[in-house]
Design a protein around this motif. Structure first.
Motif, PDB file in Angstrom:
ATOM      1  N   SER A  58      21.255  12.435 -37.130  1.00  0.00           N
ATOM      2  CA  SER A  58      21.613  12.568 -38.544  1.00  0.00           C
ATOM      3  C   SER A  58      21.189  11.340 -39.334  1.00  0.00           C
ATOM      4  O   SER A  58      20.646  11.443 -40.440  1.00  0.00           O
ATOM      5  CB  SER A  58      23.121  12.792 -38.678  1.00  0.00           C
ATOM      6  OG  SER A  58      23.494  12.940 -40.027  1.00  0.00           O
ATOM      7  N   ASP A  59      21.408  10.157 -38.743  1.00  0.00           N
ATOM      8  CA  ASP A  59      21.032   8.920 -39.431  1.00  0.00           C
ATOM      9  C   ASP A  59      19.519   8.822 -39.616  1.00  0.00           C
ATOM     10  O   ASP A  59      19.033   8.422 -40.689  1.00  0.00           O
ATOM     11  CB  ASP A  59      21.530   7.703 -38.638  1.00  0.00           C
ATOM     12  CG  ASP A  59      23.053   7.612 -38.612  1.00  0.00           C
ATOM     13  OD1 ASP A  59      23.685   8.218 -39.497  1.00  0.00           O
ATOM     14  OD2 ASP A  59      23.599   6.945 -37.716  1.00  0.00           O
ATOM     15  N   LEU A  60      18.765   9.189 -38.588  1.00  0.00           N
ATOM     16  CA  LEU A  60      17.305   9.101 -38.670  1.00  0.00           C
ATOM     17  C   LEU A  60      16.737  10.132 -39.637  1.00  0.00           C
ATOM     18  O   LEU A  60      15.740   9.865 -40.314  1.00  0.00           O
ATOM     19  CB  LEU A  60      16.697   9.292 -37.274  1.00  0.00           C
ATOM     20  CG  LEU A  60      16.967   8.138 -36.291  1.00  0.00           C
ATOM     21  CD1 LEU A  60      16.493   8.495 -34.892  1.00  0.00           C
ATOM     22  CD2 LEU A  60      16.277   6.865 -36.764  1.00  0.00           C
ATOM     23  N   LEU A  61      17.347  11.290 -39.717  1.00  0.00           N
ATOM     24  CA  LEU A  61      16.896  12.293 -40.679  1.00  0.00           C
ATOM     25  C   LEU A  61      17.110  11.813 -42.110  1.00  0.00           C
ATOM     26  O   LEU A  61      16.336  12.136 -43.013  1.00  0.00           O
ATOM     27  CB  LEU A  61      17.639  13.614 -40.452  1.00  0.00           C
ATOM     28  CG  LEU A  61      17.211  14.428 -39.224  1.00  0.00           C
ATOM     29  CD1 LEU A  61      18.185  15.566 -38.976  1.00  0.00           C
ATOM     30  CD2 LEU A  61      15.800  14.976 -39.403  1.00  0.00           C
ATOM     31  N   SER A  62      18.177  11.052 -42.311  1.00  0.00           N
ATOM     32  CA  SER A  62      18.441  10.514 -43.652  1.00  0.00           C
ATOM     33  C   SER A  62      17.398   9.477 -44.049  1.00  0.00           C
ATOM     34  O   SER A  62      17.113   9.295 -45.234  1.00  0.00           O
ATOM     35  CB  SER A  62      19.846   9.889 -43.706  1.00  0.00           C
ATOM     36  OG  SER A  62      20.843  10.866 -43.436  1.00  0.00           O
ATOM     37  N   GLU A  63      16.827   8.789 -43.062  1.00  0.00           N
ATOM     38  CA  GLU A  63      15.817   7.773 -43.346  1.00  0.00           C
ATOM     39  C   GLU A  63      14.475   8.386 -43.735  1.00  0.00           C
ATOM     40  O   GLU A  63      13.695   7.778 -44.457  1.00  0.00           O
ATOM     41  CB  GLU A  63      15.631   6.869 -42.122  1.00  0.00           C
ATOM     42  CG  GLU A  63      16.876   6.039 -41.789  1.00  0.00           C
ATOM     43  CD  GLU A  63      16.679   5.250 -40.505  1.00  0.00           C
ATOM     44  OE1 GLU A  63      15.547   5.255 -39.962  1.00  0.00           O
ATOM     45  OE2 GLU A  63      17.654   4.641 -40.033  1.00  0.00           O
ATOM     46  N   GLY A  64      14.174   9.601 -43.243  1.00  0.00           N
ATOM     47  CA  GLY A  64      12.913  10.247 -43.557  1.00  0.00           C
ATOM     48  C   GLY A  64      11.839   9.929 -42.532  1.00  0.00           C
ATOM     49  O   GLY A  64      12.080   9.238 -41.531  1.00  0.00           O
ATOM     50  N   PHE A  65      10.599  10.437 -42.767  1.00  0.00           N
ATOM     51  CA  PHE A  65       9.503  10.310 -41.811  1.00  0.00           C
ATOM     52  C   PHE A  65       8.275   9.724 -42.500  1.00  0.00           C
ATOM     53  O   PHE A  65       8.081   9.868 -43.704  1.00  0.00           O
ATOM     54  CB  PHE A  65       9.152  11.683 -41.216  1.00  0.00           C
ATOM     55  CG  PHE A  65      10.301  12.326 -40.483  1.00  0.00           C
ATOM     56  CD1 PHE A  65      10.534  12.043 -39.149  1.00  0.00           C
ATOM     57  CD2 PHE A  65      11.157  13.212 -41.132  1.00  0.00           C
ATOM     58  CE1 PHE A  65      11.587  12.630 -38.475  1.00  0.00           C
ATOM     59  CE2 PHE A  65      12.213  13.790 -40.471  1.00  0.00           C
ATOM     60  CZ  PHE A  65      12.433  13.501 -39.132  1.00  0.00           C
ATOM     61  N   ASN A  66       7.417   9.109 -41.669  1.00  0.00           N
ATOM     62  CA  ASN A  66       6.194   8.521 -42.192  1.00  0.00           C
ATOM     63  C   ASN A  66       5.093   9.556 -42.387  1.00  0.00           C
ATOM     64  O   ASN A  66       4.163   9.346 -43.163  1.00  0.00           O
ATOM     65  CB  ASN A  66       5.694   7.424 -41.240  1.00  0.00           C
ATOM     66  CG  ASN A  66       6.667   6.252 -41.175  1.00  0.00           C
ATOM     67  OD1 ASN A  66       7.310   5.931 -42.177  1.00  0.00           O
ATOM     68  ND2 ASN A  66       6.772   5.631 -40.006  1.00  0.00           N
ATOM     69  N   GLY A  67       5.169  10.659 -41.666  1.00  0.00           N
ATOM     70  CA  GLY A  67       4.148  11.693 -41.791  1.00  0.00           C
ATOM     71  C   GLY A  67       4.634  13.007 -41.217  1.00  0.00           C
ATOM     72  O   GLY A  67       5.666  13.078 -40.544  1.00  0.00           O
TER      73      GLY A  67
END
Length: 617
Positions: free
Chosen positions: A54-63
């Motif tokens: 959940s925390d990583l999804l909130s940060e978003g992705f580089n590509g």
């Protein structure tokens, strides 16, 4: 990010979070909700994993590639425990976020994991306080089924191959949604009677109709939409199969209309069906409304008493009736008044629940010939309705009179009588403050006899007690063709009272309606009386908004008068949090230094405004 998750997929939670995570771990063996006793729960390691997801999804992705790999990894972790993840508080939040990043095919895969054998798992997940949110999020992704840009980063072989792949992905999600429809229809009462299942069915109805609302900002179980805030729906092209499913689902709801009318969880489902059919399927709406009214009017009741009156006074069924009335066709509304509401409108308007569907009926009947009869009946009990505190009925009646000029004079006269300022004629000057405060004349202005006797209660100050419904009432009356009564009352106010009215949160809206809708000549008279108050209004939170609205409707000469008063107070305006916005909007720097240029600009704006107003009219 993907590497980080792969290195420690089930890392133990930190020692400081031991107590916090124990609510999701092995110690929580059963659920307090109905039917949840003794079910399996996620262990503490898995809960910690999905918290990090959940925390990583909130940060978003580089590509996109990183996003696809991450989603695939998480979905593999869910294999064999998807239902437990969806029904866990932490897992539910993570899964809702994940679905918005997932491709159409991946969303379909998640639903297939939740379905179990023959879709039996859908019911358990949908009726769970956490799982229901996951089901809603998954259903909402159906709006993306026609997207032409797949998330999977694969090398396209041919254009035809891409099209076939996308069709397969969309078909998988469509198949899962249809499977949910079958489960809902087979277990309809269990779904719509359940608090969480009811929300899932409502979302399903929206999706089947081809429209979705905004995502819930509060993903916590029990998070509610702010009451009274309108929900904006976004249309999308739904598969043809959804139309048949929507029709079948509506038929199932009508078979259980007795539950939908009386159950507080089931009733909103039928209301949602009516709302989306009004937007997308008007013919189906007409059939549903007719069936509902046939049921409500066909129940046995006491001789001479319409069974519909009982439903008007019931808290649950009255809300359904509001929706039915709002979306009814003319013939149904005419029959409703003729067969059930005639001679009973005042009694219903006085009832603490029934007055709300009556408000909807007043609005819906405004364009019908029967409105004159409705108006004449309600206006006789106007004072009693106001005494009961049901000002919504009065405001809606005034709004409806805007479109019916023949009722405007009687409406004003009955309001004067209800506020005890009809006679003698000098009392008319007090009408505006009384309407704004909803006070009768005697509360604010003691009679000479009471003043002589010395036993008069302390008079109320109406302009210090402006209320919401009073402001709404005046705004509606300001749209009447003959506004002389209100304008004369407005002219009787002192400049200080006008400033107080314009600086009031609710009063400013009423004053704006009166000033901006009157003629240029009448507007000039009011503005001349308000001279000396413009600086104070410009430095007021609500007064600055009023002043800007008046400026936009004023003539060039009237703008010049306002600017002449504001320019000498440049330092005060520029340093004020509200006044500093007025200065550039009115072009006061140009007015002080290049007045001819300012006049040229204002004249051009005035001509444009007049041209567009002529076109709109």
């Amino acid at each position: 990010m993907v590497e980080k998750m792969e290195e420690s997929p089930k890392k133990q939670p930190k020692e400081g979070s031991k107590n916090k995570s124990s609510g999701h771990g092995e110690k929580r063996k059963s659920d307090s909700g109905p039917g949840g006793g003794g079910r399996k729960r996620l262990d503490a390691q898995t809960v910690g994993y999905f918290r990090r997801v959940s925390d990583l999804l909130s940060e978003g992705f580089n590509g996109d590639e990183e996003k696809v790999l991450f989603v695939d990894n998480v979905l593999r972790e869910m294999e064999g425990q998807a239902t437990m993840v969806a029904m866990d508080m932490t897992g539910s939040v993570a899964l809702q976020k994940l679905l918005s990043f997932a491709s159409v095919a991946q969303v379909g895969h998640v639903l297939s994991l939740l379905a179990g054998e023959a879709g039996a798992g859908f019911k358990a997940v949908s009726c769970d306080r956490c799982g229901g949110h996951v089901m809603e999020s998954a259903l909402r992704q159906m709006s993306r089924w026609t997207d032409n840009s797949p998330s999977e980063q694969e090398e396209p072989a041919t254009t035809d191959g891409d099209d076939n792949k996308e069709a397969e992905d969309c078909g998988m999600l469509e198949e899962q949604v249809l499977s949910i429809c079958n489960v809902v229809r087979e277990n309809l009462l269990e779904f719509i009677r359940n608090t969480h299942g009811s929300h899932v069915v409502r979302t399903l109805v929206h999706v089947l109709a081809g429209c979705v609302g905004p995502a819930r900002t509060d993903s916590r179980p029990g998070g509610k939409h702010k009451h009274g805030t309108p929900i904006t729906l976004t249309d999308f092209e739904a598969p043809v199969s959804f139309w048949y499913e929507l029709k079948n689902l509506s038929a199932c709801l009508l078979e259980n209309v007795n539950v939908c009318v009386t159950d507080c969880n089931a009733s909103p489902v039928l209301q949602t069906m009516l709302t989306v059919c009004h937007r997308k399927r008007p013919k189906l709406l007409k059939q549903i409304n007719k069936s509902i009214m046939e049921y409500l009017t066909g129940i046995n009741s006491a001789p001479g008493v319409s069974p519909l009156i009982v439903f008007f006074k019931d808290q649950t069924s009255s809300r359904l009736l509001e929706t039915v009335i709002q979306f009814s066709h003319k013939a149904l509304l005419r029959d409703l008044y003729k067969d059930h509401l005639k001679t009973k409108l005042v009694d219903l308007a006085l009832h603490h629940i029934a007055n709300f569907p009556i408000q909807k009926f007043i609005v819906a009947s405004a364009e019908l010939k029967v409105f004159t009869k409705v108006f004449n009946e309600i206006v006789e009990g106007l004072e009693a309705i106001m005494a009961a505190g049901h000002m919504g009925v009065v405001v809606q009646l005034a709004k409806s009179c805007v479109e019916r000029e023949e009722t405007q004079g009687p409406m004003l006269q009955n309001l004067l009588q209800a506020f005890h300022c009809a006679e003698p004629a000098p009392r008319h000057a007090a009408s505006l403050p009384l309407f704004l405060s909803l006070y009768t004349y005697e509360l604010c202005y003691p009679t000479p006899e009471e003043e002589t006797a010395g036993d008069a209660p302390p008079p109320q100050r109406p302009l210090e007690a402006i209320c919401y419904h009073g402001s709404c009432l005046v705004q509606s009356l300001a749209k009447f063709k003959d506004r002389s009564l209100l304008m004369n009352s407005l002219h009787s106010l002192s400049p200080a009272e006008l400033q107080g009215l314009g600086s009031h949160q609710l009063g400013s809206h009423a004053l704006q309606a009166l000033v901006t809708t009157c003629s240029d000549k009448g507007k000039g008279k009011i503005l001349r009386k308000m001279e000396g108050t413009f600086v104070q209004l410009a430095c007021s939170r609500y007064g600055s908004r009023l002043l800007e609205a008046v400026w936009n409707s004023a003539t060039v000469s009237q703008r010049q008068s306002i600017a002449q008063e504001l320019v000498p107070s440049e330092s005060q305006l520029r340093s004020d949090q509200f006044g500093r916005h007025i200065w550039p909007k009115f072009g006061l720097t140009h007015f002080g230094k290049r007045k001819a240029h300012w006049m040229e600009i204002q004249t051009g704006e005035s001509k444009k405004r007049k041209m567009f107003s002529d076109i709109l009219e």
